[in-house]
Write an enzyme that holds these catalytic residues in place. Structure first.
Site, mmCIF file in Angstrom:
data_model
loop_
_atom_site.group_PDB
_atom_site.id
_atom_site.type_symbol
_atom_site.label_atom_id
_atom_site.label_comp_id
_atom_site.label_asym_id
_atom_site.label_seq_id
_atom_site.Cartn_x
_atom_site.Cartn_y
_atom_site.Cartn_z
ATOM 1 N N TYR A 1 0.822 -1.218 0.000
ATOM 2 C CA TYR A 1 0.000 0.000 0.000
ATOM 3 C C TYR A 1 0.859 1.273 0.000
ATOM 4 C CZ TYR A 1 0.308 -0.685 5.141
ATOM 5 O OH TYR A 1 0.729 -0.911 6.428
ATOM 6 N N LYS B 1 5.305 4.409 4.778
ATOM 7 C CA LYS B 1 6.019 3.398 3.974
ATOM 8 C C LYS B 1 6.396 3.981 2.609
ATOM 9 C CE LYS B 1 5.411 -0.369 6.733
ATOM 10 N NZ LYS B 1 6.485 -1.114 7.386
HETATM 11 P P1 NAP Z 1 4.915 -7.013 14.825
HETATM 12 O O1 NAP Z 1 5.168 -8.402 15.307
HETATM 13 O O2 NAP Z 1 3.941 -6.167 15.578
HETATM 14 O O3 NAP Z 1 6.319 -6.292 14.717
HETATM 15 C C1 NAP Z 1 6.548 -4.944 14.909
HETATM 16 C C2 NAP Z 1 7.779 -4.813 15.788
HETATM 17 O O4 NAP Z 1 8.162 -3.436 15.843
HETATM 18 C C3 NAP Z 1 7.564 -5.294 17.214
HETATM 19 O O5 NAP Z 1 8.589 -6.206 17.540
HETATM 20 C C4 NAP Z 1 7.685 -4.028 18.055
HETATM 21 O O6 NAP Z 1 8.322 -4.342 19.293
HETATM 22 C C5 NAP Z 1 8.575 -3.155 17.167
HETATM 23 N N1 NAP Z 1 8.380 -1.731 17.426
HETATM 24 C C6 NAP Z 1 7.230 -1.024 17.369
HETATM 25 N N2 NAP Z 1 7.461 0.262 17.684
HETATM 26 C C7 NAP Z 1 8.796 0.369 17.921
HETATM 27 C C8 NAP Z 1 9.640 1.445 18.289
HETATM 28 N N3 NAP Z 1 9.163 2.677 18.474
HETATM 29 N N4 NAP Z 1 10.954 1.191 18.450
HETATM 30 C C9 NAP Z 1 11.454 -0.059 18.274
HETATM 31 N N5 NAP Z 1 10.701 -1.111 17.927
HETATM 32 C C10 NAP Z 1 9.383 -0.902 17.756
HETATM 33 O O7 NAP Z 1 4.404 -6.980 13.318
HETATM 34 P P2 NAP Z 1 4.789 -7.798 11.990
HETATM 35 O O8 NAP Z 1 3.503 -8.200 11.415
HETATM 36 O O9 NAP Z 1 5.848 -8.792 12.259
HETATM 37 O O10 NAP Z 1 5.395 -6.625 11.075
HETATM 38 C C11 NAP Z 1 6.766 -6.541 10.753
HETATM 39 C C12 NAP Z 1 6.956 -5.619 9.555
HETATM 40 O O11 NAP Z 1 6.257 -6.138 8.408
HETATM 41 C C13 NAP Z 1 6.440 -4.208 9.761
HETATM 42 O O12 NAP Z 1 7.310 -3.294 9.143
HETATM 43 C C14 NAP Z 1 5.104 -4.225 9.027
HETATM 44 O O13 NAP Z 1 4.689 -2.942 8.607
HETATM 45 C C15 NAP Z 1 5.461 -5.107 7.845
HETATM 46 N N6 NAP Z 1 4.309 -5.721 7.184
HETATM 47 C C16 NAP Z 1 3.508 -6.594 7.854
HETATM 48 C C17 NAP Z 1 2.443 -7.191 7.196
HETATM 49 C C18 NAP Z 1 1.562 -8.211 7.869
HETATM 50 O O14 NAP Z 1 0.570 -8.623 7.266
HETATM 51 N N7 NAP Z 1 1.876 -8.671 9.056
HETATM 52 C C19 NAP Z 1 2.184 -6.868 5.861
HETATM 53 C C20 NAP Z 1 3.017 -5.956 5.205
HETATM 54 C C21 NAP Z 1 4.088 -5.396 5.878
HETATM 55 P P3 NAP Z 1 8.031 -3.520 20.663
HETATM 56 O O15 NAP Z 1 6.555 -3.314 20.731
HETATM 57 O O16 NAP Z 1 8.578 -4.391 21.724
HETATM 58 O O17 NAP Z 1 8.786 -2.229 20.527
#
Ligand code: NAP
Length: 278
Positions: free
Chosen positions: A147, A162
């Site tokens: 997106y 993004k």
């Molecule tokens: P997730 O498990 O919620 O991972 C996000 C991570 O970012 C968490 O470990 C969180 O840890 C950390 N985080 C958040 N705020 C932070 C901050 N201020 N400083 C340092 N760390 C921070 O989500 P995920 O689904 O694995 O997503 C991982 C990546 O993939 C992201 O970039 C997301 O946008 C991208 N993505 C995901 C999807 C999907 O469908 N899941 C699709 C497209 C792209 P803490 O809360 O401990 O800080």
């Protein structure tokens, strides 16, 4: 394709590496010989994440670091240099996301996501990238979402951030090529992680509606995304920079494909019926 030691002696920092995709990337890098640094705001996430990585390596450096705070990113840099003496790979994976209509999005929600994704990715790239510039080598991979260029209802904050990181990827790729630094991105479609399940597809019915629009008819396995990140930092991709690799089962090309395929089936049925009636 990959030999086990393809990342031997490389020091890799994965932001948000305690959970979800970040942790999967960390495990994948560790299994290929990298020395792993994971960061997160929460010690608990780091401790849990470390348990998942330790079967693949004997040491994980865990650093509590909020990527929105440049001073904390500088402390991360110092800690990694003190421990390992080098920084070879940065994966800007940390993010926050929740669905909200743009007209109602609280401004603090807008700011929080822009701060983590756009500002955080830049602070990490600049502060850790300066080490890479001195080393005259390094690699950055930014985790995006499709997106960033299609836009996406309910994701005004994340899509805008993004899109900025996509521009950052291309800009740094060109600016830092002369220092031997490659900068790339991956743009996954939806994949199951605890965070995404709760915030983005809280019911099976919503999940299925998302799947209906994916030509490959399933979400990605996070390992498929981690493999793409591994490829981009591997010696098999040394001439690739400024690229964004999309891993979404064809979803953004085939927006509405579920319905388009149904129409195709209907037209086929009409054609068959017309043939029979001739
Ligand atoms: P997730 O498990 O919620 O991972 C996000 C991570 O970012 C968490 O470990 C969180 O840890 C950390 N985080 C958040 N705020 C932070 C901050 N201020 N400083 C340092 N760390 C921070 O989500 P995920 O689904 O694995 O997503 C991982 C990546 O993939 C992201 O970039 C997301 O946008 C991208 N993505 C995901 C999807 C999907 O469908 N899941 C699709 C497209 C792209 P803490 O809360 O401990 O800080």
């Amino acid at each position: 394709m990959f030999t086990e030691n393809v990342l031997d002696n490389q020091v890799a920092i994965i932001t948000g590496g305690g959970t979800g995709l970040g942790n999967r990337i960390a495990r994948t890098f560790a299994a290929h010989g990298a020395r792993i640094v994971i960061t997160s705001r929460s010690q608990e996430h780091l401790d849990e994440g470390e348990k998942q990585i330790l079967p693949f390596t004997d040491q994980v450096l865990k650093v509590v670091c909020d990527v929105r705070e440049p001073e904390q990113v500088k402390a991360l840099r110092d800690k990694v240099l003190e421990t390992y003496g080098q920084i070879d790979i940065l994966v800007n994976n940390a993010a926050g996301n929740f669905l909200y209509p743009a007209e109602k999005l609280p401004l603090k929600g807008w700011k929080a996501v822009i701060d983590i994704v756009l500002n955080g990715s830049f602070y990490c790239s600049q502060i850790l990238g300066n080490v890479m510039i001195e080393q005259k080598r390094g690699q950055i991979v930014n985790i995006l979402a499709t997106y960033a260029w299609t836009g996406g209802p309910g994701t005004i904050h994340s899509a805008s951030a993004k899109a900025g990181v996509l521009a950052m990827t291309r800009t740094l790729a060109v600016e830092w090529a002369r220092y031997g630094i490659r900068v790339n991105a991956v743009a996954p479609g939806p994949f199951d992680t605890e965070g995404a399940r709760v915030r983005l597809w809280p019911t099976d019915e919503i999940r299925q509606r998302l799947i209906d629009d994916i030509p490959l008819q399933r979400f990605a396995d996070p390992q498929e995304v981690a493999n793409a990140v591994l490829y981009l930092v591997s010696p098999y991709a040394t001439y690739i920079t400024g690229e964004c690799l999309t891993i979404d089962g064809g979803a953004w090309l085939g927006k509405g494909i579920g319905r388009a395929v149904e129409i195709l089936d209907d037209i086929e049925k009409i054609r068959e019926a017309t043939k029979k009636n001739r």
